[in-house]
Motif scaffolding. Structure first.
Motif, mmCIF file in Angstrom:
data_model
loop_
_atom_site.group_PDB
_atom_site.id
_atom_site.type_symbol
_atom_site.label_atom_id
_atom_site.label_comp_id
_atom_site.label_asym_id
_atom_site.label_seq_id
_atom_site.Cartn_x
_atom_site.Cartn_y
_atom_site.Cartn_z
ATOM 1 N N GLY A 152 38.616 40.710 42.349
ATOM 2 C CA GLY A 152 38.272 39.364 42.766
ATOM 3 C C GLY A 152 38.056 38.365 41.644
ATOM 4 N N SER A 153 37.299 38.745 40.627
ATOM 5 C CA SER A 153 37.032 37.812 39.530
ATOM 6 C C SER A 153 38.312 37.446 38.790
ATOM 7 N N LEU A 154 39.188 38.421 38.579
ATOM 8 C CA LEU A 154 40.453 38.136 37.915
ATOM 9 C C LEU A 154 41.349 37.275 38.788
ATOM 10 N N ALA A 155 41.299 37.509 40.105
ATOM 11 C CA ALA A 155 42.109 36.706 41.021
ATOM 12 C C ALA A 155 41.669 35.249 41.015
ATOM 13 N N GLU A 156 40.364 34.997 40.788
ATOM 14 C CA GLU A 156 39.891 33.615 40.676
ATOM 15 C C GLU A 156 40.378 32.982 39.382
ATOM 16 N N GLN A 157 40.428 33.760 38.316
ATOM 17 C CA GLN A 157 40.862 33.247 37.013
ATOM 18 C C GLN A 157 42.370 33.040 36.954
ATOM 19 N N LYS A 158 43.105 33.891 37.697
ATOM 20 C CA LYS A 158 44.573 33.845 37.680
ATOM 21 C C LYS A 158 45.076 33.737 39.114
ATOM 22 N N PRO A 159 44.970 32.538 39.711
ATOM 23 C CA PRO A 159 45.263 32.400 41.146
ATOM 24 C C PRO A 159 46.695 32.748 41.536
ATOM 25 N N GLU A 160 47.660 32.423 40.690
ATOM 26 C CA GLU A 160 49.049 32.741 41.038
ATOM 27 C C GLU A 160 49.267 34.250 41.077
ATOM 28 N N LEU A 161 48.675 34.951 40.113
ATOM 29 C CA LEU A 161 48.797 36.411 40.094
ATOM 30 C C LEU A 161 48.056 37.010 41.285
ATOM 31 N N GLY A 162 46.880 36.472 41.599
ATOM 32 C CA GLY A 162 46.149 36.950 42.763
ATOM 33 C C GLY A 162 46.953 36.779 44.038
ATOM 34 N N TRP A 163 47.581 35.637 44.202
ATOM 35 C CA TRP A 163 48.423 35.364 45.380
ATOM 36 C C TRP A 163 49.555 36.385 45.470
ATOM 37 N N SER A 164 50.187 36.641 44.339
ATOM 38 C CA SER A 164 51.329 37.551 44.312
ATOM 39 C C SER A 164 50.922 38.989 44.622
ATOM 40 N N VAL A 165 49.842 39.466 43.955
ATOM 41 C CA VAL A 165 49.447 40.875 44.074
ATOM 42 C C VAL A 165 48.674 41.145 45.362
ATOM 43 N N ASN A 166 47.757 40.237 45.706
ATOM 44 C CA ASN A 166 46.836 40.522 46.811
ATOM 45 C C ASN A 166 47.318 40.042 48.170
ATOM 46 N N LEU A 167 48.347 39.208 48.194
ATOM 47 C CA LEU A 167 48.849 38.728 49.490
ATOM 48 C C LEU A 167 50.336 39.011 49.666
ATOM 49 N N GLN A 168 51.152 38.518 48.756
ATOM 50 C CA GLN A 168 52.592 38.686 48.933
ATOM 51 C C GLN A 168 53.017 40.149 48.884
ATOM 52 N N ILE B 257 36.068 33.335 48.366
ATOM 53 C CA ILE B 257 36.888 33.528 47.170
ATOM 54 C C ILE B 257 38.300 33.906 47.613
ATOM 55 N N SER B 258 39.261 33.652 46.744
ATOM 56 C CA SER B 258 40.666 33.902 47.097
ATOM 57 C C SER B 258 40.918 35.365 47.436
ATOM 58 N N TYR B 259 40.254 36.263 46.706
ATOM 59 C CA TYR B 259 40.415 37.701 46.953
ATOM 60 C C TYR B 259 40.124 38.021 48.423
ATOM 61 N N GLY B 260 39.009 37.513 48.937
ATOM 62 C CA GLY B 260 38.665 37.757 50.327
ATOM 63 C C GLY B 260 39.635 37.089 51.284
ATOM 64 N N ALA B 261 40.079 35.876 50.947
ATOM 65 C CA ALA B 261 41.032 35.176 51.805
ATOM 66 C C ALA B 261 42.343 35.936 51.909
ATOM 67 N N HIS B 262 42.833 36.430 50.776
ATOM 68 C CA HIS B 262 44.104 37.160 50.785
ATOM 69 C C HIS B 262 43.983 38.477 51.551
ATOM 70 N N LYS B 263 42.852 39.144 51.405
ATOM 71 C CA LYS B 263 42.647 40.388 52.143
ATOM 72 C C LYS B 263 42.595 40.119 53.651
ATOM 73 N N LEU B 264 41.923 39.052 54.047
ATOM 74 C CA LEU B 264 41.835 38.717 55.468
ATOM 75 C C LEU B 264 43.209 38.358 56.030
ATOM 76 N N MET B 265 43.992 37.590 55.285
ATOM 77 C CA MET B 265 45.334 37.243 55.739
ATOM 78 C C MET B 265 46.204 38.488 55.882
#
Length: 323
Positions: A86-102, A151-159
């Protein structure tokens, strides 16, 4: 059975891989192939290759050609554990989007293609998170608590939970998502988690090292040992499809305990001197997200066979029995 574990180099993936290698009938049928997927193969897991059915296939889940390699044959069960903390996904939003959602949704769509061809409807166990909720009030959290991630991590997991539930509604996969709390004790190197303090308490107490906690002794969290987490992952794969909730997700029963209570249990094992160098400098954001969790009520999950660590002493014993 042909099984894939993504994130097999990580803390939870490591433990699950070892469990399935030692107990290849844990899911009710013998494992014919266990594919261990991650970016790299860690040296401490090479011993798993002594098991004829275990095979490492390393690559990037966002790379379609790697998915071709990973899914070259029909899959019976996928444990999707790979994620960016989660903390890294907040720091690197594009990477978080790619890894945790796409990545998980693309992987699920590829498995759905397998199902549409009439081969196998694959079972998918998705490691979600309590971060889907966001900050909570003092009232007990029930299994119907609204998910409003902060946080984005939680949003991506929920999606991803929603996407998997929709594919399950269509009969294209058989998914079940479990919302994991803080799993302890993660390696000290895994510092990208906002809840890293939960594991660091264990490491620092065992070594008697100084530690500045970002939450107060009164902070309350939901805790789970790796041993209990693995039992819950296996149970999620084994639960019969009939009667699953429409959301295909469970909030797991978890030990609700204060940081002070965990420290007392650590002192009971290692002595009062083990935590004598601990100090506390609460970070309001971390304490709001991970240190103000209220009591938890999970009767449906418990009826489905999910379990929790009995108390703080049992949690500590489990952690150090497996480290």
């Amino acid at each position: 059975m042909r099984i894939i574990i993504t994130g097999a180099s990580g803390f939870v993936g490591n433990g699950l891989a070892r469990h399935l290698c030692h107990r290849p009938d844990a899911l009710g049928r013998p494992i014919s192939k266990l594919i261990l997927a991650d970016l790299t193969e860690p040296s401490d897991l090479r011993a798993l290759q002594d098991y004829a059915f275990a095979e490492w296939r390393c690559g990037d889940l966002t790379d379609p050609s790697y998915l071709d390699q990973l899914l070259d044959e029909p899959v019976d069960c996928l444990f999707h554990l790979a994620s960016l903390p989660g903390s890294l996904a907040e720091q690197k939003p594009e990477l978080g989007w790619s890894v945790n959602l796409q990545a998980p949704l693309l992987l699920a769509r590829r498995l759905a293609d397998q199902s549409r061809l009439g081969v196998i409807t694959p079972r998918v166990v998705f490691a979600s998170t309590i971060a889907v909720y966001g900050p909570m009030g003092p009232e007990a959290v029930t299994e119907d608590h609204p998910a409003i991630p902060a946080i984005s991590y939680g949003a991506h997991k929920l999606m991803t939970e929603i996407g998997l539930a929709d594919l399950s509604r269509r009969g294209e996969v058989d998914a079940r998502s479990i919302r994991l709390p803080g799993i302890v004790a993660r390696p000290e190197t895994e510092s990208g988690h906002g809840s890293a303090f939960m594991s660091l308490l264990f490491h620092k107490a065992r070594s008697g090292s100084p530690y500045v906690s970002p939450v107060s002794p009164q902070a309350t969290s939901w805790w789970m040992s790796l041993e209990t987490c693995i039992a819950n992952l296996v149970n999620a794969a084994a639960v019969e499809t009939d009667g699953l909730p429409a959301s295909r997700s469970w909030q797991l029963p978890s030990l609700h305990a204060s940081v002070g209570r965990i420290i007392a249990a650590l002192e009971g094992r290692f002595g009062a001197e083990s935590t004598a160098k601990f100090s506390f400098e609460p970070d309001p954001k971390i304490e709001a997200l991970f240190g103000r969790l209220p009591p938890l009520q999970t009767p449906r999950a418990e009826a489905a066979g999910f379990v929790q660590d009995e108390d703080a002493n049992a949690l500590v014993e489990s952690v150090f029995r497996n480290t």
